[in-house]
Design a protein around this motif. Structure first.
Motif, mmCIF file in Angstrom:
data_model
loop_
_atom_site.group_PDB
_atom_site.id
_atom_site.type_symbol
_atom_site.label_atom_id
_atom_site.label_comp_id
_atom_site.label_asym_id
_atom_site.label_seq_id
_atom_site.Cartn_x
_atom_site.Cartn_y
_atom_site.Cartn_z
ATOM 1 N N PRO A 140 25.664 -6.788 -19.251
ATOM 2 C CA PRO A 140 24.876 -6.381 -20.420
ATOM 3 C C PRO A 140 23.928 -5.223 -20.087
ATOM 4 N N ALA A 141 23.466 -4.553 -21.121
ATOM 5 C CA ALA A 141 22.504 -3.467 -20.947
ATOM 6 C C ALA A 141 21.255 -3.973 -20.223
ATOM 7 N N TYR A 142 20.718 -3.136 -19.334
ATOM 8 C CA TYR A 142 19.481 -3.421 -18.602
ATOM 9 C C TYR A 142 19.539 -4.756 -17.857
ATOM 10 N N SER A 143 20.653 -5.008 -17.208
ATOM 11 C CA SER A 143 20.783 -6.259 -16.465
ATOM 12 C C SER A 143 21.462 -6.019 -15.131
ATOM 13 N N SER A 144 21.359 -7.008 -14.254
ATOM 14 C CA SER A 144 22.086 -7.021 -12.988
ATOM 15 C C SER A 144 23.009 -8.223 -12.997
ATOM 16 N N ALA A 145 24.026 -8.186 -12.157
ATOM 17 C CA ALA A 145 25.014 -9.258 -12.201
ATOM 18 C C ALA A 145 25.656 -9.492 -10.848
#
Length: 215
Positions: free
Chosen positions: A198-203
């Motif tokens: 997702p936008a503005y996220s880390s994974a």
């Protein structure tokens, strides 16, 4: 009595070099270094350091200043939680990968830690763009096959990028009353070659595979 926290030693690659790091000079940047927004720099630094052959990455400080992993109220900062997730899923072996994506998306591949339930590769990275990024994973299996189950762990702020809180798959990360880590519950993705950041996220995506380098 001060709270206790699980120890962190961030081993990044099989080499012999050590680097000490922070995200800002002179104690860190107020309202930034101990907030969610700084996790993008930290995760990218861990991935890039391993890719360049650094063995260990050491934080400038665990406590005090604005770049400590524990804040002045003895609460874990977002970078603490990111470090724990990295240490939980990312093994020392770097898996070569070719990434074709937007400049706002950074991705890295490692063997998953040996104590994970199955042999797997961990794909991790960040999306600093304002739109979701759909990533197609290739090369770990025959292109005609799908993966059994991908374990997905998405880190987000939920409100503002300058939040002192961080969420994992929509759940606020926090220690229990005895200072123990919570269970990191994944979202399971079945039979698909695509993962979404997702936008503005880390994974972190743990992808089961019989890759020889990760046996």
């Amino acid at each position: 009595m001060l709270p206790t926290f699980p120890s962190l030693l961030l081993v990044s690659a099989l080499c012999c070099l050590v680097g000490e790091t922070s995200d800002a000079y002179g104690g860190g940047a107020a309202g930034y270094s101990n907030r969610y927004i700084s996790t993008f720099i930290w995760l990218d630094k861990l991935g890039m350091a391993a890719k360049l052959g650094l063995d260990v990455v050491v934080r400038q400080t665990l406590f005090k200043g604005f770049y400590g992993l524990i804040d002045n109220d003895y609460e874990p900062t977002p970078n603490y939680w990111l470090s724990v997730l990295y240490k939980t899923f990312v093994g020392p072996e770097v898996v070569p990968c070719i990434v074709a994506s937007s400049r706002k998306v950074r991705l890295y591949c490692h063997c998953t830690r040996k104590d994970f339930k199955v042999s797997s590769v961990t794909l991790f990275g960040l999306n600093i763009g304002n739109v979701d990024s759909l990533v197609r994973v290739e090369g770990l299996k025959d292109s005609r096959q799908t993966f059994d189950t991908i374990y997905s762990y998405i880190l987000s702020a939920y409100t503002t990028l300058y939040s002192k809180n961080i969420y994992l798959n929509g759940e606020l990360l926090m220690l229990d009353s005895n200072g123990r880590l919570p269970y990191f519950k994944p979202i399971l993705i079945d039979n698909d070659l695509h993962v979404l950041i997702p936008a503005y996220s880390s994974a972190f995506f743990v992808i089961p595979t019989k890759l020889a380098a990760c046996q």
